[in-house]
Design an enzyme around this catalytic site. Structure first.
Site, PDB file in Angstrom:
ATOM      1  N   GLU A 209       0.804  -1.222   0.000  1.00  0.00           N
ATOM      2  CA  GLU A 209       0.000   0.000   0.000  1.00  0.00           C
ATOM      3  C   GLU A 209       0.837   1.272   0.000  1.00  0.00           C
ATOM      4  O   GLU A 209       0.317   2.355  -0.270  1.00  0.00           O
ATOM      5  CB  GLU A 209      -0.938  -0.015   1.211  1.00  0.00           C
ATOM      6  CG  GLU A 209      -1.987  -1.113   1.126  1.00  0.00           C
ATOM      7  CD  GLU A 209      -2.766  -1.305   2.405  1.00  0.00           C
ATOM      8  OE1 GLU A 209      -3.891  -1.836   2.327  1.00  0.00           O
ATOM      9  OE2 GLU A 209      -2.266  -0.932   3.487  1.00  0.00           O
TER      10      GLU A 209
ATOM     11  N   ASP B 264     -11.813  -6.531  -2.770  1.00  0.00           N
ATOM     12  CA  ASP B 264     -12.719  -7.674  -2.790  1.00  0.00           C
ATOM     13  C   ASP B 264     -14.075  -7.178  -2.318  1.00  0.00           C
ATOM     14  O   ASP B 264     -14.237  -5.990  -2.016  1.00  0.00           O
ATOM     15  CB  ASP B 264     -12.200  -8.793  -1.868  1.00  0.00           C
ATOM     16  CG  ASP B 264     -11.992  -8.309  -0.438  1.00  0.00           C
ATOM     17  OD1 ASP B 264     -12.979  -8.292   0.323  1.00  0.00           O
ATOM     18  OD2 ASP B 264     -10.846  -7.943  -0.085  1.00  0.00           O
TER      19      ASP B 264
END
Length: 234
Positions: A11, A198
């Site tokens: 990230e 997701d």
């Protein structure tokens, strides 16, 4: 000085690569890079997964001189109409795994704390300008609303639906509300953006690593647009 924080290496990796003249600092267990990005001095760190790590890192960055904080990363979408790759900008954040209902508190509310922690409206408006610019490049959806955090990787359609229904949240992750609580306590304005890796259902465990590989560049793009974006007039 702006602090940029993510939970895991993916990230923050591409954003770190953009830093000019980075210098490594340490605050306890936290490794922090201090450098310049688009002419602005910034702090960049990876806090690790979970609420405790996130709160500790937020406090450490404040000690190192951060005056505002941008938290970036991935999350599981739990609202109808979302797609993997969409971006969520937080209006406020709540801890979905807190349960003090036996003492008369609503789900998610700790004793002596508010039910949620609001992101700074000016930083959030600036972040939304940046996110809209990134999303327009490849047709991503952008959602503005509540983010729910907990020390759980949600991979159940039933649990995801319950969190959405109970808290009105758009996505779930494992750090943002702790960042929000700590930053609020320290008087440090913050904003949070998450990309949906997701949909927090039975396929989450396989979808998460697949999307994660492409998330670093996306987070770096958001950070760059954020630093270039003016704060919209309110």
């Amino acid at each position: 000085m702006l602090a940029i924080l993510g939970a895991i290496e993916t990230e923050v990796a591409d954003t770190r690569a953009l830093l000019v003249d980075p210098v490594e600092l340490r605050a306890g267990h936290l490794v922090v890079q201090r450098g310049r990005l688009h002419g602005q001095e910034v702090l960049l760190a990876r806090c690790g997964v979970g609420k405790v790590n996130a709160a500790l890192a937020t406090a450490a960055l404040h000690t190192l001189g951060a005056s505002s904080l941008l938290f970036t990363g991935v999350a599981g979408g739990i609202a109808p109409g979302q797609r993997i790759g969409d971006l969520v900008v937080a209006t406020d954040l709540v801890q979905h795994d807190v349960d003090v209902t036996a003492l008369g508190r609503p789900p998610g509310q700790l004793l002596g704390e508010p039910g949620s922690w609001a992101a700074d409206p000016d930083l959030t408006a600036r972040l939304q300008v940046a996110v809209d610019a990134c999303a327009s490049q490849d047709g991503r959806g952008v959602h503005l609303g509540r983010i729910a955090s907990g020390d759980q990787f949600v991979a159940s359609a039933e649990r995801a639906a319950a969190i959405h229904r109970g808290f009105g949240a758009l996505c779930v992750e494992m750090e943002g509300a702790a960042v929000a609580q700590a930053a609020t306590s320290l008087g440090m304005p913050f904003a949070v953006v998450r990309a949906l890796s997701d949909t927090a259902d039975h396929g989450a465990a396989s979808d998460f690593p697949t999307f994660l590989r492409g998330s670093a560049r996306l987070m770096a793009d958001v950070v760059e647009h954020y630093l270039r974006a003016p704060t919209p007039r309110r």
